[in-house]
Design an enzyme around this catalytic site. Structure first.
Site, PDB file in Angstrom:
ATOM      1  CE  LYS A 112      37.555  42.947  40.936  1.00  0.00           C
ATOM      2  NZ  LYS A 112      36.272  42.316  41.334  1.00  0.00           N
TER       3      LYS A 112
HETATM    4  C1  LIG Z   1      35.036  42.841  41.039  1.00  0.00           C
HETATM    5  C2  LIG Z   1      33.864  41.944  40.989  1.00  0.00           C
HETATM    6  C3  LIG Z   1      32.670  42.311  40.323  1.00  0.00           C
HETATM    7  C4  LIG Z   1      32.489  43.666  39.668  1.00  0.00           C
HETATM    8  O1  LIG Z   1      33.298  43.837  38.532  1.00  0.00           O
HETATM    9  P1  LIG Z   1      33.561  45.312  37.946  1.00  0.00           P
HETATM   10  O2  LIG Z   1      34.611  45.106  36.913  1.00  0.00           O
HETATM   11  O3  LIG Z   1      34.058  46.138  39.112  1.00  0.00           O
HETATM   12  O4  LIG Z   1      32.279  45.819  37.409  1.00  0.00           O
HETATM   13  C5  LIG Z   1      31.640  41.387  40.287  1.00  0.00           C
HETATM   14  N1  LIG Z   1      31.748  40.187  40.880  1.00  0.00           N
HETATM   15  C6  LIG Z   1      32.854  39.807  41.543  1.00  0.00           C
HETATM   16  C7  LIG Z   1      32.892  38.483  42.203  1.00  0.00           C
HETATM   17  C8  LIG Z   1      33.971  40.668  41.610  1.00  0.00           C
HETATM   18  O5  LIG Z   1      35.062  40.286  42.271  1.00  0.00           O
END
Ligand SMILES: *Cc1c(COP(=O)(O)O)cnc(C)c1O
Length: 474
Positions: A112
């Site tokens: 993120k």
């Molecule tokens: C947010 C997240 C996901 C999922 O991603 P999306 O964009 O919501 O599909 C998967 N793995 C981790 C570690 C995350 O923080």
């Protein structure tokens, strides 16, 4: 570039949708046309650094932001000092035809950061131009909140109010958020579970007068700024894989991506890259036991579950049963028809599900999305097997991706598994898998020992309002 709502009507340009992403009619902001990238363009981008590539790719969506300004934002977001790897996104061969795409080298050790760091810069830039302030209100069960706080800490014109469930996050996740001492970061630990936090945020966000008066906004996963910034690493990964090929083989060389998915944000960016012309063969959507999306892509039936029916798993950031970005995919699946999209969501509201099996089978080639489910035992086995075969330890979310990817590896088509978090964030599951506690390095220990700054509040809307009224920027 103008942005339209998936349910019809124009919203504005890139700067207008950075804060919200949601259209007044309930639809989501999408670009009015998909920019196209051909083989010659990809070759021109081959020698660019990550921030330079980000400027080019995001520039296709943020057309009104002057190129020099955008370049500055991308340089700040992706400066080498912020990432453990000097290339920002390193690729690592893990055998079995798979390559790990390192998206977790940033400040909070999760993918993120890749989008949030850019969004932090972009929001500050847009607010400086308009003279506005923004109070970001959100709820987190871990990764989103810390990525947002680390991207927005210390910024002018922005403050963050982040609700988290008291005692429900890992020690590492707590430390990552609560150790921030910046004046503009307000950690609020709510007596309750994640859903209570989300519910509080939702009821304040629905109070439009309160929202306007206190300049409240969100940076959640429907944010189009995030979606656009995530497209960059799909193109980057393709360029790095094809670097290894003789020049004449590069054009049209196909790779597949495996994406651990929750809210369908990450994989949507991959789909956009494919629709823009990047040679992507398959997008492998991996879910954990909360496999609503896997069911949809296998059967065409979308049956979101309530939060009470959402399991708490060992890949917690994928514990989602109502994927907030799916509507953007459905919009494309329905031929970019806003009326049909709106009608589909109406059906969802009244019947709790919809069935698009005929559309999905008709257009499956066009989108290339395949899917699978992974379980707790699968995660443990996958972490163990890659650890023993290559010495690389992957985190539980990445393990979901790698597990599902195994079923879709094809000869001659590199399978690029997106590493969505670093294993040290999920020490308990790693030690369950590997039989020994994950090593705590000095940096992690220092983080765990740092003083924490957090306000505890009961699950009570009035007290939350009062706290925001007192602390919000105005
Ligand atoms: C947010 C997240 C996901 C999922 O991603 P999306 O964009 O919501 O599909 C998967 N793995 C981790 C570690 C995350 O923080």
């Amino acid at each position: 570039m103008r942005y339209i709502s998936t349910r019809g009507g124009t919203i504005g340009q890139y700067s207008d949708i950075l804060v919200e992403g949601l259209a007044p009619n309930g639809g989501l902001a999408v670009p009015e046309r998909m920019p196209q990238v051909d083989a010659a363009q990809l070759e021109q981008w081959r020698d660019l650094s990550y921030p330079e590539l980000a400027t080019e790719v995001i520039g296709l969506f943020a057309t009104e932001i002057p190129r020099n300004d955008l370049a500055k934002l991308c340089r700040a977001a992706y400066e080498p000092a912020k990432y453990a790897s000097d290339r920002a996104v390193p690729l690592t061969d893990i055998g079995e035809g798979m390559t790990l795409v390192g998206l977790s080298e940033g400040p909070t050790l999760a993918f993120k950061d890749m989008a949030m760091q850019f969004l932090g810069e972009a929001l500050e830039y847009v607010l400086a131009t308009s003279g506005d302030v923004l109070n970001v209100l959100g709820a987190t069960s871990g990764d989103t909140g810390s990525a947002a706080e680390h991207a927005l800490r210390g910024r002018d014109r922005i403050s963050v109010f982040m609700l988290s469930p008291q005692g429900r996050m890992s020690a590492f996740q707590r430390a990552q958020m609560y150790s921030l001492q910046d004046e503009n970061v307000h950690n609020i630990a709510v007596e309750g579970v994640f859903d209570d936090c989300q519910h509080l945020v939702k009821s304040l966000a629905e109070d439009l007068a309160f929202k306007r008066e206190h300049h409240i906004g969100a940076v959640n996963s429907i944010n189009f700024g995030r979606i656009s910034a995530q497209i960059v690493y799909y193109i980057w990964a393709w360029l790095r894989v094809t670097d290894e090929l003789p020049t004449e083989k590069r054009t049209g060389f196909e790779v597949s991506f495996a994406v651990p998915s929750g809210n369908f944000g990450n994989i949507l960016s991959g789909l956009y890259a494919r629709l823009m012309g990047l040679p992507v063969r398959k997008l492998v959507l991996a879910t954990n036991e909360n496999n609503v999306l896997d069911e949809f892509f296998r059967t065409g039936r979308y049956r979101p579950r309530s939060s009470a029916d959402t399991l708490a798993t060992s890949s917690p950031s994928m514990d989602v049963s109502r994927a907030s970005n799916l509507e953007r995919f459905i919009f494309h699946l329905l031929g970019r028809d806003p009326e049909r999209t709106a009608a589909t969501w109406k059906t969802l509201a009244s019947e709790g599900e919809f069935d698009l099996s005929s559309e999905l089978s008709r257009f499956s080639e066009e989108f290339g999305i395949v899917s699978g489910t992974s379980t707790h035992q699968d995660r443990l086995d996958t972490i163990r097997s890659f650890n023993s075969s290559t010495g690389v330890t992957i985190d539980p979310h990445t393990a979901d991706g790698a597990k599902v990817a195994r079923d879709f590896v094809e000869p001659g088509v590199p399978m690029l598994v997106l590493e969505t978090a670093k294993p040290q964030k999920f020490a308990d599951t790693i030690s369950e898998a590997l039989g020994s506690p994950a090593e705590v390095d000095a940096e992690t220990q220092a983080l765990l020992d740092a003083p924490q700054r957090v306000t505890k509040l009961p699950n009570d809307e009035a007290q939350l309002r009062a706290f925001i009224e007192e602390n919000a920027l105005r």
